[in-house]
Scaffold this active site. Structure first.
Site, PDB file in Angstrom:
ATOM      1  N   LYS A   1      28.897  75.608  10.418  1.00 59.51           N
ATOM      2  CA  LYS A   1      28.848  74.338  11.143  1.00 59.51           C
ATOM      3  C   LYS A   1      30.220  74.010  11.740  1.00 59.51           C
ATOM      4  O   LYS A   1      30.333  73.663  12.913  1.00 59.51           O
ATOM      5  CB  LYS A   1      28.405  73.237  10.168  1.00 59.51           C
TER       6      LYS A   1
ATOM      7  N   ARG B   1      29.535  66.304   6.075  1.00 58.20           N
ATOM      8  CA  ARG B   1      28.449  67.281   5.962  1.00 58.20           C
ATOM      9  C   ARG B   1      28.985  68.583   5.393  1.00 58.20           C
ATOM     10  O   ARG B   1      30.095  68.993   5.701  1.00 58.20           O
ATOM     11  CB  ARG B   1      27.837  67.560   7.342  1.00 58.20           C
TER      12      ARG B   1
ATOM     13  N   GLY C   1      19.815  74.681   0.155  1.00 59.57           N
ATOM     14  CA  GLY C   1      19.890  74.178  -1.223  1.00 59.57           C
ATOM     15  C   GLY C   1      21.035  73.218  -1.448  1.00 59.57           C
ATOM     16  O   GLY C   1      21.121  72.553  -2.471  1.00 59.57           O
TER      17      GLY C   1
ATOM     18  N   MET D   1      24.064  70.096  -0.528  1.00 60.81           N
ATOM     19  CA  MET D   1      24.116  68.742  -0.002  1.00 60.81           C
ATOM     20  C   MET D   1      24.174  68.804   1.512  1.00 60.81           C
ATOM     21  O   MET D   1      24.854  69.640   2.072  1.00 60.81           O
ATOM     22  CB  MET D   1      25.361  68.046  -0.507  1.00 60.81           C
TER      23      MET D   1
ATOM     24  N   ARG E   1      23.671  76.150  15.990  1.00 59.38           N
ATOM     25  CA  ARG E   1      23.747  77.365  15.168  1.00 59.38           C
ATOM     26  C   ARG E   1      22.650  78.317  15.619  1.00 59.38           C
ATOM     27  O   ARG E   1      21.683  77.876  16.272  1.00 59.38           O
ATOM     28  CB  ARG E   1      23.574  77.038  13.686  1.00 59.38           C
TER      29      ARG E   1
ATOM     30  N   HIS F   1      11.923  69.560   6.427  1.00 57.26           N
ATOM     31  CA  HIS F   1      12.442  70.455   5.386  1.00 57.26           C
ATOM     32  C   HIS F   1      11.432  71.537   5.045  1.00 57.26           C
ATOM     33  O   HIS F   1      11.752  72.728   5.000  1.00 57.26           O
ATOM     34  CB  HIS F   1      12.783  69.615   4.146  1.00 57.26           C
TER      35      HIS F   1
ATOM     36  N   SER G   1      17.889 113.135  -6.901  1.00 54.34           N
ATOM     37  CA  SER G   1      17.354 111.847  -6.494  1.00 54.34           C
ATOM     38  C   SER G   1      17.807 110.835  -7.538  1.00 54.34           C
ATOM     39  O   SER G   1      17.545 111.023  -8.735  1.00 54.34           O
ATOM     40  CB  SER G   1      15.830 111.909  -6.417  1.00 54.34           C
TER      41      SER G   1
ATOM     42  N   CYS H   1      15.467 106.923  -5.467  1.00 59.57           N
ATOM     43  CA  CYS H   1      14.041 106.596  -5.561  1.00 59.57           C
ATOM     44  C   CYS H   1      13.771 105.466  -6.548  1.00 59.57           C
ATOM     45  O   CYS H   1      12.628 105.118  -6.808  1.00 59.57           O
ATOM     46  CB  CYS H   1      13.216 107.832  -5.904  1.00 59.57           C
TER      47      CYS H   1
ATOM     48  N   TYR I   1      18.639 110.196   2.129  1.00 63.17           N
ATOM     49  CA  TYR I   1      17.470 109.343   2.316  1.00 63.17           C
ATOM     50  C   TYR I   1      17.355 108.294   1.215  1.00 63.17           C
ATOM     51  O   TYR I   1      17.973 108.416   0.157  1.00 63.17           O
ATOM     52  CB  TYR I   1      16.173 110.178   2.371  1.00 63.17           C
TER      53      TYR I   1
HETATM   54  C1  PEP Z   1      13.978 105.572 -11.991  1.00 62.13           C
HETATM   55  O1  PEP Z   1      14.218 105.649 -13.180  1.00 62.13           O
HETATM   56  O2  PEP Z   1      14.705 105.001 -11.179  1.00 62.13           O
HETATM   57  C2  PEP Z   1      12.734 106.160 -11.460  1.00 62.13           C
HETATM   58  C3  PEP Z   1      12.492 106.151 -10.158  1.00 62.13           C
HETATM   59  O3  PEP Z   1      11.833 106.627 -12.342  1.00 62.13           O
HETATM   60  P1  PEP Z   1      10.814 105.700 -13.169  1.00 62.13           P
HETATM   61  O4  PEP Z   1      10.906 104.345 -12.567  1.00 62.13           O
HETATM   62  O5  PEP Z   1       9.506 106.332 -13.004  1.00 62.13           O
HETATM   63  O6  PEP Z   1      11.381 105.801 -14.539  1.00 62.13           O
END
Ligand code: PEP
Ligand code: MG
Length: 875
Positions: free
Chosen positions: A22, A92, A101, A103, A336, A451, A762, A829, A849
């Site tokens: 602001k 403000r 959230g 004031m 803004r 709001h 991974s 993963c 990835y």
């Molecule tokens: C992990 O541990 O991050 C994983 C992908 O395997 P799981 O969640 O199946 O233990």
């Protein structure tokens, strides 16, 4: 000496970190010559100092505030505390990121019992003076002194009732004097002292209140939800007042340069004549559309349209502006980048490229990855909607379909633990958590900028607001429409795109994505270097993910394929086998099912890669619990054994800490025949699909929960031997890879060793977080709340990667892995793979990835593009 206070004319838009959004924009508007009431900004660093100094404003900062105040007085030609021509200000909050959230605003600060008389004389408008004073007393008492707003509302209603006034505007100057008297009495009763009559005291107390509001529970919750660090602090803006409540030639309003719901390029907003700002936002009176201003004040309207265009061009983005008209003169109070729905964000970004304003990279950065979530979630089934009859219609404030049970307070909604729709007269910042935990929000009052509307759009919750046909009693917990009464727990559905409300649960359908979305995502894909895969274990999820742009599967959890009713029996037979021979008989039954699954998955992927993770759960998860007597008897019958024997086996398999027990590669170490069967299933499926479909299938076999290279060597040997055997049997070979998950700290620490055997890593950050923190991933939710409250943590380390600790292990393992095997493929993963801030981290560490659940694939694609564009900018 550090500078903590800046006059508007001393700042600019680039000083956002110091002046807050602001403050920086008020400075920028001043610099480009727009009509901005002048003032100053107390910096975010002053807020951080306030906390470091134990909730005190340092003397040097106080001194700088006094100097800035004196300068502002000079600019405005008025004097703070002057009894004849009092100088009034607004106070403000304004953080770097806009935060509902916190004031918000105190107006008319500087008024006292004597000054109000001066104001009345100076303006010749006694009614206006006392109207301003009563508003100030209420705001100061509520937001600075935390006296309940309802006391004041009650007192105002009493006077209105006694005078037969329908609206506040019906009250006369004398009525308002009485209101002021009552308000001051409430203050005295609640605080044990008179309402402060020294404007400097009023000002300093207000500044402190803004600083304190940075740390209130709502602000903390909002920050956690939006990844805003607690260390940023908020700035405070002190601005000279202009008055929208000076009569019928005065007014106040808010407007967007484009429609924040749809993105349509058309000035969009609302205003109220003879009113102050909070009247519009609170939704107490229903405002008029901005276009109506053209008829009543054409010059002001034209000036506003020009300024709006100038601001949009200047900021190269859709603007959300606040303005006030004082006796026919226009003032800009704020601008803004406007909050918008995901659909609007896409349209605006794409349009700004087509209009030649933005490059495609800039457009990609205009859409928040997390926001896409709302686009990917269901809408109502069109057939069901056609048949259904709406019970009411309000304003379509935030799109999407919401169905759930009616709840009337944010607290009840937050505690319900089921799908709920929050139904309120209107919402306030205290409701923020309940709103977040609701599927949708329905209010009886307020406009598109109320709001409820603004916050729901920001959160991506469906919302219908200003639905005047509803009569809501929070006390009785009833919602009445016509002569029908709904109670807490009754079914309701609302359509945030049409404003329709239905008194039943309506079925929803999944959305498809196209148009602006497809164009923006194509730009994102061009910008990113990180690949995006998905975690999927079924062909259905795989197809969904592919349709969202997944470039393969990063994690197929094979144990999820064993839980189906028709195969759990064979799995139980395998677990309960006493000898290898018995186990092999059971595994032979499982093999064709598992192979069939993999074939279907490979087909759904149409040649994209798939990382298949070998069996990982603790074995006892497959057995019935001891209390399930009937199931145990049936199982005994099936397996030609006794219930006692099965109970014995259940006991034998029991573990005190299954998460650290007999799971992952430890199963393959104990029962190599399981790994053998899974290898056969993977390789035979790949060969079968390659033969049938004609495209290459390159299996990636992933060994879980490895902590030592020798474990991996052991299992790898089984995989290689079995694969060679299958190749021989099939008279055909194909390329395949063996890798591992890095999910135990020891594996990360010895990653250079492990990479000798692993062709890819991974990062399983779910387990890596669990074991690095020593927090059980299934139980941490029970105590993390106290960690947030006590400021030990700002976010859930299982949702957003802890970059300082777990991230350090990831970085180290990536570096060590590459030292041993320069072309090692690296991915993530764990659940974190779909979190935008973690994705940025993964990009910067140089992973190949990320892999996330199907619905988060577009979010991850966009977040990966943001990371790449931001990193390029820094270069
Ligand atoms: C992990 O541990 O991050 C994983 C992908 O395997 P799981 O969640 O199946 O233990
Ligand atoms: Mg794991």
């Amino acid at each position: 000496m550090t500078k903590y206070v800046y006059l508007f004319k001393e700042g600019n838009a680039d000083m956002r970190e110091l002046l807050g959004g602001k403050g920086a924009n008020l400075a920028e508007m001043t610099n480009i010559g727009l009509p901005v009431p002048q003032g100053f900004t107390v910096s975010t660093e002053a807020c951080t100092r306030y906390y470091a100094d134990n909730l005190k404003i340092g003397d040097d900062i106080l001194e700088q505030i006094n100097v800035a105040l004196a300068e502002t007085e000079k600019i405005c030609g008025k004097k703070f505390g002057d009894l004849e021509s009092p100088f009034l200000v607004s106070v403000r909050s304004g953080a770097r990121a806009s935060m509902p959230g916190m004031m918000d605003t105190i107006l008319n600060l500087g008024l006292t019992d004597v000054a109000v008389q001066g104001l009345a004389r100076q303006t010749g408008n006694e009614r206006f003076a006392y109207d301003s004073y009563r508003r100030f007393i209420q705001m100061f008492s509520d937001v600075v002194m935390e006296i309940k707003k309802s006391f004041f509302e009650g007192a105002l209603d009493e006077v209105k009732h006694a005078k037969g006034a329908k609206f506040d505007t019906d009250l006369t100057a004398d009525d308002l004097k009485e209101v002021v008297k009552k308000f001051k009495a409430i203050y005295l009763r609640e605080k044990g002292e008179e309402f402060p009559q020294d404007p400097k005291v009023q000002l300093m107390e207000s500044i402190k209140a803004v600083f304190r509001s940075w740390d209130n529970p709502r602000a903390n919750y909002y920050r956690r939800m939006n990844d805003i660090p607690g260390s940023w602090g908020t700035a405070v803006n002190v601005q000279s007042m202009v008055f929208g409540n000076m009569g019928d030639d005065s007014g106040t309003g808010v407007a967007f340069t484009r429609n924040p719901s749809t993105g349509e390029k058309k000035l969009y907003g609302e205003f109220l004549m003879n009113a102050q700002g909070e009247d519009v936002v609170a939704g107490i009176r229903t405002p008029q559309p901005i276009s109506a201003l053209e008829a009543t004040q054409p010059e002001v309207y034209n000036e506003f349209v020009n300024i709006a265009q100038k601001l949009e061009n200047h900021y190269r983005d859709m603007q959300d502006m606040e303005f006030t008209i004082e006796h026919g003169k226009l003032f800009m109070l704020q601008t803004r980048n406007g909050k918008r729905t995901a659909a609007a964000a896409l349209k605006i970004a794409v349009d700004l490229v087509d209009e030649g304003t933005l490059s495609t990279d800039e457009a990609v950065l205009k859409v928040e990855p997390k926001q896409l979530d709302t686009l990917l979630h269901p809408n109502f089934d069109p057939a069901a909607i056609k048949k259904a009859t709406a019970i009411a219609k309000g304003l379509p404030a935030s799109p999407g379909a919401a169905t759930g049970k009616i709840y009337f307070t944010a607290d009840d909604a937050a505690r319900a633990g089921i799908a709920v729709v929050l139904v309120r007269e209107e919402t306030t910042p205290e409701d923020i958590e309940g709103m977040d935990l609701s599927k949708g929000i329905l209010t009886a009052r307020g406009g598109m900028t109320s709001h409820a509307a603004v916050v729901a759009r920001g959160m991506g919750r469906a919302a219908v607001v200003g639905c005047g046909e509803l009569h809501i009693s929070e006390e009785k917990k009833t919602l009445t429409v016509g002569d029908k009464v709904y109670h807490e727990g009754d079914d309701i559905s609302l359509d945030g795109s049409t404003g329709n409300v239905y008194g039943e649960m309506l079925p929803t359908v999944e959305t498809t994505v196209s148009g602006d979305f497809a164009r923006l995502m194509a730009w994102a894909d061009k910008a990113r270097t990180l690949k995006v895969r998905t975690n999927a274990d079924t062909p259905r999820d795989t197809k969904q993910a592919v349709s969202f742009g997944a470039e393969g599967i990063g994690l197929c959890r094979t144990e999820h394929m064993f839980f189906e009713a028709d195969r759990i029996a064979a799995v139980r037979e395998m677990i309960l086998a006493d000898t290898v021979e018995q186990r092999e008989v059971a595994l032979a039954k499982i093999l064709p099912m598992q192979q069939g699954d993999f074939e279907e998955m490979y087909k759904a992927l149409e040649g994209r890669p798939m990382t298949i993770r070998y069996l990982d759960p603790p074995l006892h998860e497959f057995l019935p619990q001891k209390s399930m007597i009937d199931e145990i008897a049936a199982l005994a019958n099936e397996l030609h054994t006794s219930s006692e024997k099965i109970v014995e086996k259940i006991d034998a398999l029991h573990e005190f800490n299954p998460m650290m027990g007999h799971r992952g590669c430890r199963l393959a170490v104990t029962f190599p025949e399981i790994a053998r069967m899974q290898t056969r299933a993977v390789i035979q499926a790949a060969i079968a699909v390659k033969k049938e479909m004609g495209y290459e299938v390159v299996p990636e076999i992933m060994i879980p929960l490895v902590c030592d290279i020798k474990e991996l060597s052991f299992v790898k040997k089984i995989v290689v031997e079995t694969t060679e055997k299958v190749f021989e049997e099939q008279g055909m070979k194909l390329e395949y890879h063996i890798g591992t998950m890095i999910e135990i700290p020891r594996a990360a620490i010895t990653a250079d060793e492990i990479a000798k055997e692993a062709e890819f890593f991974s990062f399983g950050t779910n387990d890596l977080t669990q074991m690095t923190f020593g927090f059980s991933r299934d139980d941490a939710g029970k105590f993390l709340g106290s960690y947030y409250e006590n400021k030990i943590f700002e976010s859930d380390p299982f949702a957003k990667l802890d970059q300082d600790g777990v991230g350090k292990l990831v970085k180290m393992a990536a570096k060590l892995g590459r030292e041993t095997r320069p072309n090692i493929k690296l991915g993530i993963c764990g659940e974190h793979g779909g979190d935008p801030s973690t994705i940025e981290f993964c990009h910067n560490v140089g992973l190949n990835y990320v892999s996330c659940s199907p619905f988060r694939v577009p979010i991850a694609r966009l977040a990966a593009a943001h990371a790449a564009i931001k990193a390029n900018k820094k270069k």
